[in-house]
Design a protein around this motif. Sequence first.
Motif, PDB file in Angstrom:
ATOM      1  N   ASP A  72      29.104  25.451 -47.613  1.00 12.98           N
ATOM      2  CA  ASP A  72      28.418  24.596 -48.586  1.00 12.98           C
ATOM      3  C   ASP A  72      28.311  23.219 -47.928  1.00 12.98           C
ATOM      4  O   ASP A  72      29.245  22.411 -47.972  1.00 12.98           O
ATOM      5  N   TRP A  73      27.179  22.965 -47.288  1.00 15.65           N
ATOM      6  CA  TRP A  73      27.013  21.760 -46.480  1.00 15.65           C
ATOM      7  C   TRP A  73      27.024  20.490 -47.312  1.00 15.65           C
ATOM      8  O   TRP A  73      27.467  19.439 -46.835  1.00 15.65           O
ATOM      9  N   ASP A  74      26.533  20.548 -48.544  1.00 16.53           N
ATOM     10  CA  ASP A  74      26.572  19.355 -49.394  1.00 16.53           C
ATOM     11  C   ASP A  74      28.012  18.957 -49.705  1.00 16.53           C
ATOM     12  O   ASP A  74      28.350  17.775 -49.718  1.00 16.53           O
ATOM     13  N   THR A  75      28.878  19.942 -49.919  1.00 16.82           N
ATOM     14  CA  THR A  75      30.293  19.650 -50.145  1.00 16.82           C
ATOM     15  C   THR A  75      30.918  19.048 -48.896  1.00 16.82           C
ATOM     16  O   THR A  75      31.652  18.052 -48.970  1.00 16.82           O
ATOM     17  N   VAL A  76      30.630  19.627 -47.742  1.00  8.41           N
ATOM     18  CA  VAL A  76      31.156  19.076 -46.486  1.00  8.41           C
ATOM     19  C   VAL A  76      30.712  17.624 -46.342  1.00  8.41           C
ATOM     20  O   VAL A  76      31.524  16.737 -46.054  1.00  8.41           O
ATOM     21  N   ARG A  77      29.444  17.378 -46.539  1.00  7.78           N
ATOM     22  CA  ARG A  77      28.907  16.020 -46.403  1.00  7.78           C
ATOM     23  C   ARG A  77      29.641  15.038 -47.309  1.00  7.78           C
ATOM     24  O   ARG A  77      30.037  13.951 -46.871  1.00  7.78           O
ATOM     25  N   ARG A  78      29.853  15.425 -48.570  1.00  7.89           N
ATOM     26  CA  ARG A  78      30.568  14.540 -49.506  1.00  7.89           C
ATOM     27  C   ARG A  78      32.009  14.304 -49.062  1.00  7.89           C
ATOM     28  O   ARG A  78      32.509  13.192 -49.118  1.00  7.89           O
ATOM     29  N   GLU A  79      32.673  15.364 -48.608  1.00  7.16           N
ATOM     30  CA  GLU A  79      34.090  15.271 -48.246  1.00  7.16           C
ATOM     31  C   GLU A  79      34.324  14.427 -46.998  1.00  7.16           C
ATOM     32  O   GLU A  79      35.381  13.820 -46.852  1.00  7.16           O
ATOM     33  N   VAL A  80      33.358  14.395 -46.085  1.00  7.28           N
ATOM     34  CA  VAL A  80      33.559  13.679 -44.816  1.00  7.28           C
ATOM     35  C   VAL A  80      32.807  12.355 -44.762  1.00  7.28           C
ATOM     36  O   VAL A  80      32.780  11.702 -43.721  1.00  7.28           O
ATOM     37  N   ALA A  81      32.220  11.927 -45.858  1.00  7.13           N
ATOM     38  CA  ALA A  81      31.341  10.749 -45.882  1.00  7.13           C
ATOM     39  C   ALA A  81      31.988   9.481 -45.332  1.00  7.13           C
ATOM     40  O   ALA A  81      31.292   8.610 -44.803  1.00  7.13           O
ATOM     41  N   GLU A  82      33.297   9.354 -45.414  1.00 12.14           N
ATOM     42  CA  GLU A  82      33.981   8.148 -44.936  1.00 12.14           C
ATOM     43  C   GLU A  82      34.350   8.218 -43.452  1.00 12.14           C
ATOM     44  O   GLU A  82      34.862   7.249 -42.899  1.00 12.14           O
ATOM     45  N   ASN A  83      34.102   9.360 -42.812  1.00  6.63           N
ATOM     46  CA  ASN A  83      34.427   9.519 -41.394  1.00  6.63           C
ATOM     47  C   ASN A  83      33.128   9.447 -40.592  1.00  6.63           C
ATOM     48  O   ASN A  83      32.337  10.388 -40.570  1.00  6.63           O
ATOM     49  N   ASP A  84      32.917   8.316 -39.927  1.00  4.80           N
ATOM     50  CA  ASP A  84      31.662   8.106 -39.199  1.00  4.80           C
ATOM     51  C   ASP A  84      31.420   9.144 -38.117  1.00  4.80           C
ATOM     52  O   ASP A  84      30.281   9.539 -37.864  1.00  4.80           O
ATOM     53  N   PHE A  85      32.479   9.610 -37.473  1.00  2.00           N
ATOM     54  CA  PHE A  85      32.335  10.629 -36.426  1.00  2.00           C
ATOM     55  C   PHE A  85      31.810  11.933 -37.024  1.00  2.00           C
ATOM     56  O   PHE A  85      30.936  12.590 -36.455  1.00  2.00           O
ATOM     57  N   ALA A  86      32.331  12.301 -38.181  1.00  2.00           N
ATOM     58  CA  ALA A  86      31.887  13.518 -38.862  1.00  2.00           C
ATOM     59  C   ALA A  86      30.442  13.377 -39.340  1.00  2.00           C
ATOM     60  O   ALA A  86      29.645  14.316 -39.222  1.00  2.00           O
ATOM     61  N   VAL A  87      30.110  12.215 -39.870  1.00  4.66           N
ATOM     62  CA  VAL A  87      28.740  11.976 -40.350  1.00  4.66           C
ATOM     63  C   VAL A  87      27.749  12.104 -39.206  1.00  4.66           C
ATOM     64  O   VAL A  87      26.681  12.715 -39.344  1.00  4.66           O
ATOM     65  N   VAL A  88      28.104  11.560 -38.049  1.00  3.18           N
ATOM     66  CA  VAL A  88      27.223  11.662 -36.872  1.00  3.18           C
ATOM     67  C   VAL A  88      27.081  13.125 -36.448  1.00  3.18           C
ATOM     68  O   VAL A  88      25.990  13.572 -36.084  1.00  3.18           O
ATOM     69  N   PHE A  89      28.166  13.888 -36.506  1.00  5.09           N
ATOM     70  CA  PHE A  89      28.088  15.301 -36.139  1.00  5.09           C
ATOM     71  C   PHE A  89      27.154  16.048 -37.094  1.00  5.09           C
ATOM     72  O   PHE A  89      26.337  16.868 -36.660  1.00  5.09           O
ATOM     73  N   LEU A  90      27.244  15.756 -38.388  1.00  2.00           N
ATOM     74  CA  LEU A  90      26.351  16.410 -39.345  1.00  2.00           C
ATOM     75  C   LEU A  90      24.892  16.038 -39.073  1.00  2.00           C
ATOM     76  O   LEU A  90      24.001  16.890 -39.166  1.00  2.00           O
ATOM     77  N   ASP A  91      24.645  14.787 -38.704  1.00  2.00           N
ATOM     78  CA  ASP A  91      23.296  14.370 -38.345  1.00  2.00           C
ATOM     79  C   ASP A  91      22.815  15.148 -37.114  1.00  2.00           C
ATOM     80  O   ASP A  91      21.677  15.619 -37.061  1.00  2.00           O
ATOM     81  N   LEU A  92      23.702  15.309 -36.137  1.00  2.00           N
ATOM     82  CA  LEU A  92      23.374  16.082 -34.940  1.00  2.00           C
ATOM     83  C   LEU A  92      23.005  17.526 -35.301  1.00  2.00           C
ATOM     84  O   LEU A  92      22.028  18.069 -34.782  1.00  2.00           O
ATOM     85  N   LEU A  93      23.774  18.138 -36.208  1.00  2.27           N
ATOM     86  CA  LEU A  93      23.454  19.509 -36.633  1.00  2.27           C
ATOM     87  C   LEU A  93      22.054  19.589 -37.230  1.00  2.27           C
ATOM     88  O   LEU A  93      21.319  20.548 -36.980  1.00  2.27           O
ATOM     89  N   GLY A  94      21.690  18.593 -38.022  1.00  2.00           N
ATOM     90  CA  GLY A  94      20.344  18.557 -38.598  1.00  2.00           C
ATOM     91  C   GLY A  94      19.275  18.374 -37.534  1.00  2.00           C
ATOM     92  O   GLY A  94      18.256  19.070 -37.538  1.00  2.00           O
ATOM     93  N   ARG A  95      19.509  17.461 -36.602  1.00  2.00           N
ATOM     94  CA  ARG A  95      18.532  17.194 -35.540  1.00  2.00           C
ATOM     95  C   ARG A  95      18.339  18.394 -34.625  1.00  2.00           C
ATOM     96  O   ARG A  95      17.252  18.619 -34.112  1.00  2.00           O
ATOM     97  N   LEU A  96      19.418  19.173 -34.418  1.00  2.00           N
ATOM     98  CA  LEU A  96      19.332  20.362 -33.567  1.00  2.00           C
ATOM     99  C   LEU A  96      18.786  21.578 -34.320  1.00  2.00           C
ATOM    100  O   LEU A  96      18.570  22.628 -33.714  1.00  2.00           O
ATOM    101  N   GLY A  97      18.613  21.448 -35.624  1.00  2.00           N
ATOM    102  CA  GLY A  97      18.113  22.562 -36.419  1.00  2.00           C
ATOM    103  C   GLY A  97      19.165  23.621 -36.724  1.00  2.00           C
ATOM    104  O   GLY A  97      18.833  24.732 -37.136  1.00  2.00           O
ATOM    105  N   VAL A  98      20.441  23.284 -36.512  1.00  2.00           N
ATOM    106  CA  VAL A  98      21.512  24.224 -36.835  1.00  2.00           C
ATOM    107  C   VAL A  98      21.585  24.405 -38.346  1.00  2.00           C
ATOM    108  O   VAL A  98      21.778  25.507 -38.848  1.00  2.00           O
TER     109      VAL A  98
END
Length: 187
Positions: free
Chosen positions: A154-180
């Motif tokens: 559940d990616w929306d839950t992951v996004r909410r749970e890690v929102a305060e961790n900039d490293f995690a947020v960047v990784f999620l952005d990378l997943l989107g940019r790569l089409g994962v």
Amino acid sequence: MPDDRDEIRDLLKRTAVALKEGGVPFALCGGYAAWVRGAPEPDHDADFLVPAAESERAVKVLHDAGLTVEDPAEDWLTKVVQGNSFVDVLWRTCGHPVESDLIDRAEDKPVLSVHMPVLAATDILTTKLMALDEHYCDFSRLLPVARALREQVDWDTVRREVAENDFAVVFLDLLGRLGVVESLARD
């Protein structure tokens, strides 16, 4: 003579059986939990979570089962050791005590012929992402896990749970940019 992978697999099973038979709530987490759900097999230790309130009992149960238990300098885990291999039994993750609800969300799955609770895919990704910081930020280990588990998370839950961790947020952005995963909506 067994290789390290056979040794860690044996120790993983023996640790799970001891915790099960001792009635300690637990869940397989980390790389081996991801492996059970389709990610590549890790090349290092295995990890289990127990609720913080059960940590002392977990250590006693493991010791009573005849496993070699070592008390490392960290005050949030114990290590079960066999030969060159070890299993971490953690009661804190990402600086927070493990709560029962995390264990309760785990799903019973067969792991190397032993049924045991395995952390939910969303929780696997959340805990892995929350561990990212300026000292540990290895996206190359996370990318194959995210790819393998993407339909189970559940990616929306992951996004909410890690929102305060900039490293995690960047990784999620990378997943989107790569089409994962599809680009994740922001609040």
